[in-house]
Design an enzyme around this catalytic site. Structure first.
Site, mmCIF file in Angstrom:
data_model
loop_
_atom_site.group_PDB
_atom_site.id
_atom_site.type_symbol
_atom_site.label_atom_id
_atom_site.label_comp_id
_atom_site.label_asym_id
_atom_site.label_seq_id
_atom_site.Cartn_x
_atom_site.Cartn_y
_atom_site.Cartn_z
ATOM 1 N N CYS A 24 10.603 16.005 -20.337
ATOM 2 C CA CYS A 24 11.416 17.086 -20.894
ATOM 3 C C CYS A 24 10.643 17.762 -22.033
ATOM 4 O O CYS A 24 9.557 17.336 -22.427
ATOM 5 C CB CYS A 24 12.753 16.563 -21.408
ATOM 6 S SG CYS A 24 12.593 15.411 -22.795
ATOM 7 N N CYS A 27 9.667 15.603 -25.009
ATOM 8 C CA CYS A 27 8.432 14.835 -24.808
ATOM 9 C C CYS A 27 7.218 15.678 -25.174
ATOM 10 O O CYS A 27 6.281 15.201 -25.823
ATOM 11 C CB CYS A 27 8.324 14.363 -23.361
ATOM 12 S SG CYS A 27 9.672 13.294 -22.811
ATOM 13 N N CYS A 91 -35.172 1.149 -9.804
ATOM 14 C CA CYS A 91 -35.042 -0.198 -9.254
ATOM 15 C C CYS A 91 -33.682 -0.777 -9.622
ATOM 16 O O CYS A 91 -32.884 -0.144 -10.316
ATOM 17 C CB CYS A 91 -36.152 -1.102 -9.773
ATOM 18 S SG CYS A 91 -36.067 -1.385 -11.566
ATOM 19 N N CYS A 94 -32.734 -0.925 -13.285
ATOM 20 C CA CYS A 94 -32.196 0.336 -13.821
ATOM 21 C C CYS A 94 -30.696 0.413 -13.561
ATOM 22 O O CYS A 94 -29.915 0.812 -14.427
ATOM 23 C CB CYS A 94 -32.891 1.528 -13.173
ATOM 24 S SG CYS A 94 -34.680 1.588 -13.398
ATOM 25 N N ASP A 510 0.448 -3.294 15.715
ATOM 26 C CA ASP A 510 1.779 -2.753 15.912
ATOM 27 C C ASP A 510 1.862 -2.165 17.321
ATOM 28 O O ASP A 510 0.873 -1.650 17.838
ATOM 29 C CB ASP A 510 2.061 -1.676 14.862
ATOM 30 C CG ASP A 510 3.373 -0.975 15.108
ATOM 31 O OD1 ASP A 510 4.411 -1.639 15.100
ATOM 32 O OD2 ASP A 510 3.350 0.257 15.330
ATOM 33 N N ASP A 709 0.410 2.544 12.504
ATOM 34 C CA ASP A 709 0.347 4.003 12.351
ATOM 35 C C ASP A 709 1.560 4.611 11.661
ATOM 36 O O ASP A 709 1.545 5.774 11.301
ATOM 37 C CB ASP A 709 0.186 4.667 13.720
ATOM 38 C CG ASP A 709 1.490 4.697 14.502
ATOM 39 O OD1 ASP A 709 2.264 3.726 14.387
ATOM 40 O OD2 ASP A 709 1.738 5.683 15.218
ATOM 41 N N ASP A 713 4.689 0.712 8.718
ATOM 42 C CA ASP A 713 3.517 -0.167 8.814
ATOM 43 C C ASP A 713 2.765 -0.270 7.489
ATOM 44 O O ASP A 713 1.910 -1.140 7.330
ATOM 45 C CB ASP A 713 2.543 0.338 9.888
ATOM 46 C CG ASP A 713 3.119 0.238 11.287
ATOM 47 O OD1 ASP A 713 3.938 -0.671 11.518
ATOM 48 O OD2 ASP A 713 2.757 1.063 12.138
#
Length: 850
Positions: A24, A27, A91, A94, A510, A709, A713
């Site tokens: 609000c 805030c 390397c 690093c 599934d 899917d 799930d």
């Protein structure tokens, strides 16, 4: 990457930070007041809609103070992800130093640095400018980049780096060649020795070698000293430090031998110019090959980025304009001509065509598109012309999300990397300590000339060590493996899934929408003698068109697909628990279960054989009476996807157990399991019961992968050790998954498992080589074989071996680009596959109430 934290470039010293928890205007006021109370803040403006605060100061603002002020006010600054391009790493040491510098910066939650991609991913509430400063203090360069988007600056840097290495390598090789002829030639070929002595003489030869070596070291080889020596002074030596110390030791010793030989003990006056020059040349060669190989490891990302067209034909008013893709906005109508790539995600408004979506799904067969169908940016239009309304642009497109997912997977670290990180952090200092010990031991205990032996062997130890191979072993394989997966339509959203998937013992799948199509269709329609199938279907569909039941919808769709004309319907009535009745075209039609037919006085015995077959297949038959006579038996079911049988066979071929979790009734689920050869069925499970089913399977068999899917799930995908979502599923399921199968087919599951195994095997091969190389050759370079076999390793050979070690690791990782999915018939099936799967069917589960 959408980084909400940034410093503006104007003179106001502005900082923008996200603020969470506001709801609000009060805030907003509290947050603004808190921010304004921070010393040095000139003004603060908070936007409730965007949940961001813009703070300006009289000078640079302490970002941590702003975050603390927001928290003290009762709100939070969410952690963000910042991507940095890091320059100057050579390397694994690093990598460890950059990670440590970033992780120690206040506000950072986690930091990951990838040597292969030369990028850092930082999570936390912190200003990007502070991260860049931390990297620079560690001795490297950094800049903010956007994840999922091409980085022109990085590409330009890579091109410049490759061109510079190629130029420096050519110069170093050209200057080193005469040194090798003068020094090594005089040792190995008597004719050359005699020629040098008769012409320029040994001392003049040393002067020439000195001049050429000086040019090699401080022109093309200067990179090793400008990077390596400052790192050494910071007590953070890296690969360049080893090269710098080793070559300078050989060079300075030769310098003394050439210009002040009286300072050396008798019998030790020798030069090693050729060692210093050739070491620099060979390491430049290794770096050049390494940069080229690194470019090939990111080829998949480059190809994906290249799929995005730069120009779109946008309809504006009565004209069509060719606009840069960045100028297209959601809602624009885009013309897609034959043979062109679709520039945006959208919905077809006009036209018909086929589109090649293989770059997204991995499926080679073009997909028919017409009005109302969705198209994906980057896919290729075939022969028809389409008008498409843009629904997603820029970073919101599927292609951009794929690139972002692949990049995030490539930047992640696998659990197997933890040991490498612990070792490499101390590797270079340990090598320098071994080199110092080697020098001291040879100087004290070595044969005459002891100083020569001490110098040569210490230099060999410094040069032979290769933390480059250790640092590249894991990230290069991840890059190539995840990139190859993207080309196959298998997206690893998290790199960790590569390692976890390989160790899974059981795959839980599934049923609806994963194993099956996820929508009911008419599968069977047998008519009694005297009835025409087409006429019977038209009458039944006409009656069912009045019902909203999914079964009715499937029957109507079947009639529509067969282009049947449906008669007019009257006197429609739904009889609870039995079926429906109506008059279609003036003919009485009744549709329902066998008990409905018996209530009408009709005997269904004539269809007994068909009904028995349907029951075995898990289908519930319906009957139709037309004109008062039994006319047909009908079955509607959710059909098995055409790809499912081969996919299950491929999983069995990999030695995996397969379980199916479904809310469907046990008889239907069992019938599908028998058709597919699925090992175990957990049926009649409500949506909230899937998580418990996954837990029980994990407890019984160990690590588990779950494939689903739907929205219901998502919890099971999150609960599984590895969650795989089919790409045609819901966004929620995909977000909860670790791996996304873009094709929408579970045959990608076997591809993901096989690719996981191939990638982890490749990583282990790389790590074995990187560690075995150093464990074996560092002692040889130190001279442990000399007392027993008289063998010493020349610094020149050490340089060649070191250069080749990184190239070997990169070359091995690039083999993954040739990875091919396993055949559906189970090629390369493990001989123990059946034995591994056998115990699964012996375990039973309590079924939850439907």
């Amino acid at each position: 990457m959408n980084a909400p934290i940034r410093n503006s470039s104007d003179a106001r010293n502005a900082v923008i930070l996200p603020v969470a928890g506001m709801n609000c205007a009060s805030c907003v006021g509290r947050v603004e007041k808190a921010l304004k109370s921070v010393p040095g803040v000139k003004s603060a403006s908070v936007n409730l809609a965007t949940e961001q605060a813009e703070v300006t100061g009289f000078g640079p603002i302490a970002y941590g103070d702003l975050v603390a002020a927001v928290k003290d006010a009762g709100y939070t600054v969410p952690a963000t992800r910042t991507e940095l391009a890091i320059e100057g790493m050579t390397c694994a040491s690093c990598v460890a130093r950059v990670e440590r510098a970033l992780a120690s910066t206040p506000g950072v939650v986690a930091a990951r640095v990838n040597l292969a991609t030369e990028r850092a991913t930082v999570e936390g509430s912190i200003d990007a400018a502070l991260l860049i400063k931390a990297v620079e203090n560690a001795g490297y360069d950094a800049r903010v980049v956007s994840a999922g988007a091409p980085d022109a600056a990085t590409a330009a840097h890579k091109e410049a780096e490759t061109a510079g290495l190629k130029r420096d390598l050519a110069v170093a090789a050209l200057l080193s060649a005469p040194i090798v002829v003068l020094e090594m030639g005089s040792h190995l070929v008597p004719v050359i020795h005699d020629l040098i002595m008769r012409t320029v003489g040994m001392q003049a030869s040393w002067y020439i070698q000195f001049a050429l070596t000086t040019l090699v070291l401080f022109v093309p080889g200067r990179r090793f000293y400008t990077k390596g020596l400052p790192a050494l002074l910071r007590l953070a030596p890296d690969m360049s430090s080893l090269v710098a110390v080793g070559t300078l030791a050989a060079y300075l010793y030769s310098l003394v031998a050439t210009f002040a030989p009286q300072l050396l003990p008798p019998g030790t006056v020798n030069v090693y110019y050729e060692a210093a020059a050739v070491i620099v040349t060979l390491i430049l060669l290794g770096r050049f090959l390494e940069v080229r190989a690194k470019g090939r490891t990111s080829a998949a990302i480059k190809r994906l980025v290249g799929l995005q067209p730069r120009i779109a034909h946008v309809r504006r008013g009565d004209s069509v304009l060719d606009l840069d893709i960045g100028e297209v906005v959601a809602g624009d109508v885009v013309e897609v001509r034959p043979g062109e790539r679709v520039p945006i995600d959208g919905e077809v408004l006009q036209g018909e065509s086929y589109i090649d979506e293989s770059m997204i799904t991995g499926e080679p067969i073009p997909v028919a598109k017409e009005a109302g169908r969705a198209v994906v940016g980057g896919t290729v239009n075939q022969k028809g012309a389409l008008s498409v309304r843009a629904t997603a642009i820029g970073n919101a497109t599927v292609l951009a999300q794929i690139i972002r997912m692949v990049e995030e997977a490539q930047s992640s670290k696998l659990p197997i990397q933890a040991l490498v990180d612990r070792v490499t952090m101390w590797f270079v200092p340990a090598v320098m300590a071994v080199a110092a010990a080697t020098f001291a031991i040879w100087l004290i205990f070595g044969p005459d000339p002891a100083l020569n032996f001490a110098v040569v062997n210490a230099v060999a130890v410094l040069i032979i060590a290769c933390p480059c191979a250790m640092g590249l072993a894991t990230p290069t394989s991840i890059m190539v493996g995840t990139g190859r997966g993207a080309e196959m339509g298998v997206l690893f959203r998290k790199g960790e899934a590569l390692q976890l998937l390989k160790d899974a013992r059981v795959v839980a799948i599934d049923k609806t929408g994963t194993v099956t199509e996820g929508r009911p269709v008419l599968t069977d329609l047998d008519v009694a003698e005297g009835f025409d199938r087409g006429n019977a279907l038209a009458l039944v569909a006409a009656v069912e068109a009045k019902s909203e039941h999914p079964i009715a919808r499937a029957i109507v769709d079947a009639a529509t697909n067969e282009e049947l004309r449906l008669p007019e319907v009257s006197r429609f009535e739904s009889i609870t628990g039995f079926g429906v009745s109506a008059e279609a075209g003036g003919t009485p039609v009744e549709i329902g279960a066998d008990r409905y037919m018996r209530s009408l006085g009709l005997d269904v015995a004539s269809f007994a054989a068909t009904a028995s077959r349907l029951a075995d297949e898990g289908k519930s038959p319906l009957y139709a009476a037309i004109g008062g006579k039994l006319a047909a038996i009908i079955a509607v079911a959710d059909p098995i996807k055409a790809s499912s049988p081969d996919a299950i066979a491929a999983l069995h071929g990999l030695g995996l157990k397969v379980a199916m979790i479904t809310g469907d009734n046990a008889r239907t689920a069992g019938a599908i399991a028998r058709q597919l050869g699925i090992d175990e069925v957990v049926a009649e499970v409500p949506p909230e019961g899937k998580v418990e089913a996954v837990r029980r399977l994990k407890q019984a068999y160990g690590r588990l992968a779950f494939v689903g899917d739907g929205i219901n799930d998502a919890p099971a995908l999150a609960e599984a050790d590895v969650g795989l979502a089919v790409g045609t599923g819901t966004d929620i399921a995909i977000e909860a998954a670790d791996v996304v199968l873009m094709s929408g087919s579970i045959k990608g599951v076997a591809d993901a498992f096989a690719l996981s195994k191939a990638t982890i095997d490749n990583i282990r091969q790389n790590l074995f080589w990187a560690f075995a190389y150093n464990v074996l050759l560092i002692p040889i370079a130190a001279g442990v074989l000399y007392p027993v076999a008289g063998i010493l390793l020349s610094p020149v050979l050490a340089a060649g071996a070191m250069a080749l070690s990184s190239v070997f690791v990169l070359g091995n990782a690039l083999r993954l680009r040739r990875f091919r999915p396993r055949t559906a018939t189970g090629a390369h099936v493990s001989a123990t596959a059946d034995a591994v799967r056998a115990p699964l069917s012996s375990v039973s589960f309590e079924r939850s109430a439907a």
